[in-house]
Scaffold this active site. Structure first.
Site, short mmCIF file in Angstrom:
data_model
loop_
_atom_site.label_atom_id
_atom_site.label_comp_id
_atom_site.label_asym_id
_atom_site.label_seq_id
_atom_site.Cartn_x
_atom_site.Cartn_y
_atom_site.Cartn_z
N PRO A 88 -20.87 6.69 -17.31
CG PRO A 88 -21.67 4.29 -17.60
CD PRO A 88 -20.07 5.13 -17.32
CD GLU A 89 -23.98 12.06 -14.52
OE1 GLU A 89 -25.15 11.82 -14.36
OE2 GLU A 89 -23.02 12.48 -14.26
CG HIS B 290 -10.18 -4.81 -20.71
ND1 HIS B 290 -9.35 -5.12 -19.96
CD2 HIS B 290 -9.83 -3.83 -21.50
CE1 HIS B 290 -8.26 -4.33 -20.29
NE2 HIS B 290 -8.53 -3.61 -21.30
NE ARG C 299 -11.16 3.13 -13.95
CZ ARG C 299 -11.24 4.17 -13.42
NH1 ARG C 299 -11.75 5.24 -14.32
NH2 ARG C 299 -10.66 4.69 -12.32
CE LYS D 155 -32.80 11.72 2.59
NZ LYS D 155 -32.01 10.30 2.76
#
Ligand SMILES: [Zn+2]
Length: 288
Positions: free
Chosen positions: A2-3, A95, A115, A161
């Protein structure tokens, strides 16, 4: 995985289904799911009992539910985490890791994670980026949808950066919530190869890249934004809802939607990067 847009859909679902309810009790079924909650499972459970849940908030891919104005339940879905609203008498999911039941007897909030890369914890609140956020994430930069996100400061810090632009987009201390998929999509829209050095980017190009990141994530959100209407609040970490809005990610050998050149896949930071070789030429190495 998921983003940000997928996590925002979950946030809206939580806002709708959990806000204002009082916790009756919580149960932890797997210690790994609360591994970041240092005081342990017993404290996790006792700290939640009787608390009133506030309106769901999000920064990047972190979600939290404020509790009585002080603590918060903080969640990260990891690779496969799901937050489900389920009737209390329905059978435990295979799960199921954490269950939170409410005094009104309505649907439980269940954290299901095959997971177990995701986690939940109860934490005190801190302050960062112009708003209250849970203490464990005060070091994480604002995401580009936050009201206090500072575009000018982002541009300056990005240039300073001295790194590769995709690496910078994925750097959570610089900007949060841009994952591998939407980094590739934003870079394609802005016509930048991911290894372009940030120090050489102009301020207008950085503004274009930031606008592209916002656009691709907003488009994904508008496509998936109806799924939170159902009782079942769900993020499917495997397929992702929003594949159809992607121009380059996962589209190796398919034609670039802008110029028709076949999309290429390259390895970057142990992940796959997708780009158009014509719209996003790879910079020549220094000295060549
Ligand atoms: Zn192209």
């Amino acid at each position: 995985m998921p983003e940000l847009p997928e996590v925002e859909v979950v946030r809206r679902g939580l806002e709708r289904w959990v806000s204002g309810r009082v916790v009756a009790h919580a149960e932890v079924f797997h210690p790994r799911a609360i591994r970041r909650h240092a005081p342990g499972a017993e404290e996790f459970v006792s700290r939640l009992k009787g608390r009133t849940v506030g309106s769901a908030e999000r920064r990047g891919k972190y979600l939290w539910l404020p509790l009585d104005g002080s603590d918060a339940i903080l969640a990260h879905l990891g690779m496969s985490g799901q937050l489900l609203m389920v009737e209390p008498d329905s059978a435990p999911e295979k799960h199921l890791r954490v269950r939170i039941a409410f005094t009104d007897g309505g649907p439980d909030l269940r954290f299901v994670d095959q997971r177990t890369f995701g986690h939940v914890l109860v934490t005190a609140m801190g302050h960062s980026g112009g708003r209250p956020v849970p203490e464990p994430i005060v070091h994480i930069a604002a995401d580009p949808f936050e009201a206090h996100f500072d575009d000018e400061k982002f541009a300056s810090r990005l240039r300073a950066k001295q790194t590769e632009v995709k690496r910078a987009l994925l750097d959570q201390s610089l900007i949060s919530g841009v994952g591998n998929i939407y980094a590739d999509e934003a870079l394609w829209r802005a016509g930048l190869h991911g290894v372009r050095p940030t120090g050489a980017l102009t301020k207008p190009k950085i503004a274009e890249l930031l606008a592209a990141a916002r656009q691709v994530m907003a488009a994904a959100l508008s496509e998936g934004g109806t799924s939170f209407d159902s009782l079942y609040v769900n993020v499917n970490g495997e397929s992702g809802y929003f594949d159809r809005s992607l121009a380059v990610y996962g589209r190796r050998d398919e034609p670039c939607p802008r110029c028709g050149a076949p999309i290429i896949r390259e390895s970057f930071m142990n992940r796959s990067s997708y780009s158009c070789p014509r719209c996003q030429p790879r910079p020549r190495k220094a000295g060549l």
